[in-house]
Design an enzyme around this catalytic site. Sequence first.
Site, PDB file in Angstrom:
ATOM      1  N   ARG A 158       0.829  -1.207   0.000  1.00 27.89           N
ATOM      2  CA  ARG A 158       0.000   0.000   0.000  1.00 27.89           C
ATOM      3  C   ARG A 158       0.865   1.259   0.000  1.00 27.89           C
ATOM      4  O   ARG A 158       0.514   2.258  -0.645  1.00 27.89           O
ATOM      5  CB  ARG A 158      -0.937  -0.007   1.214  1.00 27.89           C
ATOM      6  CG  ARG A 158      -1.806   1.237   1.299  1.00 27.89           C
ATOM      7  CD  ARG A 158      -2.777   1.186   2.458  1.00 27.89           C
ATOM      8  NE  ARG A 158      -3.447   2.466   2.594  1.00 27.89           N
ATOM      9  CZ  ARG A 158      -4.348   2.755   3.536  1.00 27.89           C
ATOM     10  NH1 ARG A 158      -4.685   1.835   4.425  1.00 27.89           N
ATOM     11  NH2 ARG A 158      -4.912   3.954   3.597  1.00 27.89           N
ATOM     12  N   CYS A 198     -18.507  -2.947   3.356  1.00 26.37           N
ATOM     13  CA  CYS A 198     -17.705  -1.751   3.566  1.00 26.37           C
ATOM     14  C   CYS A 198     -18.188  -1.081   4.848  1.00 26.37           C
ATOM     15  O   CYS A 198     -19.370  -1.158   5.185  1.00 26.37           O
ATOM     16  CB  CYS A 198     -17.858  -0.804   2.378  1.00 26.37           C
ATOM     17  SG  CYS A 198     -16.879   0.711   2.531  1.00 26.37           S
ATOM     18  N   TYR A 258     -15.803   9.140   0.207  1.00 28.77           N
ATOM     19  CA  TYR A 258     -14.749   9.012  -0.799  1.00 28.77           C
ATOM     20  C   TYR A 258     -15.007   9.877  -2.034  1.00 28.77           C
ATOM     21  O   TYR A 258     -14.106  10.084  -2.844  1.00 28.77           O
ATOM     22  CB  TYR A 258     -14.581   7.555  -1.226  1.00 28.77           C
ATOM     23  CG  TYR A 258     -13.788   6.729  -0.241  1.00 28.77           C
ATOM     24  CD1 TYR A 258     -12.432   6.505  -0.410  1.00 28.77           C
ATOM     25  CD2 TYR A 258     -14.404   6.172   0.881  1.00 28.77           C
ATOM     26  CE1 TYR A 258     -11.693   5.762   0.497  1.00 28.77           C
ATOM     27  CE2 TYR A 258     -13.687   5.423   1.797  1.00 28.77           C
ATOM     28  CZ  TYR A 258     -12.330   5.224   1.607  1.00 28.77           C
ATOM     29  OH  TYR A 258     -11.611   4.495   2.515  1.00 28.77           O
TER      30      TYR A 258
END
Length: 462
Positions: A96, A172, A255
Amino acid sequence: MNQGVKIATIGGGSSYTPELMEGFIKRYEELPISEIWLVDIEAGKEKLAIVGAMAQRMWDASPYDVKIHLTLDREAALKDADFVTTQFRVGLLEARIKDERIPAYYGMLGQETNGPGGIFKALRTVPIILEIVEDMKRLCPDAWLINFANPSGMVTEAIVRYGKWEKVIGLCNVPVMATMIEPALIGKNPDELIYKFAGLNHFHWHKVADNHGNDVTMDIIEKMYEEDNGLPKNIFDIPFYHEQLEQMKMIPCGYHRYYYRQEEMLEHALEEYQTIGTRAQQVKQTETELFELYKDPALNYKPEQLQQRGGAYYSDAACETIASIYANKNTQLVVSTKNDGAVPDLPADCVVEVTAYVGGQGARNVAFGTLPTAERGWLQVMKAMELLTIEAAVTGDYNTVLQAFTINPLIPSGKTAKRVMDELFIAHKEYLPNFKATIEKLMAEGIEVQDQVASHLDLIEV
């Protein structure tokens, strides 16, 4: 299903596992678990031992007799499992860090599930999830797969489209947090509001009504500019334009800031890159602190510090989903599942993130209807990008990755984007076997990772 449920968790050494255990303990009376298998890879062996010991302490402190099994043998974990949860990260946090730092070096957004990093995380993850599905077909063909490995929507799409596995639900934490925090903004309890979500993982919108059917979406939007808006810890809090939300009359996912306020979000990300480090580097420090806590032989409960990790409530959502399937509870949840007409702006056979009632047969979607013009356009572009990425992950086709990069709204197309893509291929060569020929060609051309931290991490891994 028979009494005595077997749970297998792929990526059992994750720092989220204590939250998973807490959720199962809380629901034991409706989900009578007999054994939990935590499985990881050799590189995660130490963390698996630490978090596994803590998981057993949590159960030992409960009234229930549940045995935690730790293994590096995925087949042993999957054998006769009733539910399989997936929370693994291919390449660990070091991967990441590369996803975030390499784009940032070139002035581009680096983020775990969005932009270049999201694409490459999918390229690494999709082949592994499809291997897991093939194992499940042999070892636990009746099991449900509950996925919260990111990018959750793309991983779930791959399971359905290429794995041909229908008994899957993707999860999520972002919708969970919205439904937990928003009611208080307008003086309501969660059970006094009705939520409808539609879109994709990390790219959805929602509307809210009260129990009398009155739309209260705009009431919440107004309060969002006054109060805590419930953003996950990993999203920089810059307000949406009020005029935009007023026009769409829906609440965007947190987001969406990466898309609606791209300039400001990029500026913030680059500032962190140049100073305190990217989000992944910050998370790595948080994880180190968490695992030091987990080593404490007296610790037998989930520590508060886990809330700082950024993905809080993922695991609890997984536990509720499993309990809802097992007990046929028909609980209303927000899940990634096959569209089946819930969002008519996308094909019926693709995976979407929507409100659904979850019971013994899985998710029964709540129809959302057609999205407004702007949101429909965004959604169709993003789904096309997802499908290209998944196809590339399966086929190992460089040209298809380039297409995904070109249409991704967070990637300015051109020579810099192609350079970022090529460096990410080199940086992740160990975890992209489907692209072996492509990577050899790039290396022969002299492509090297320019970000020194990412280059150093690559050397360490080799």
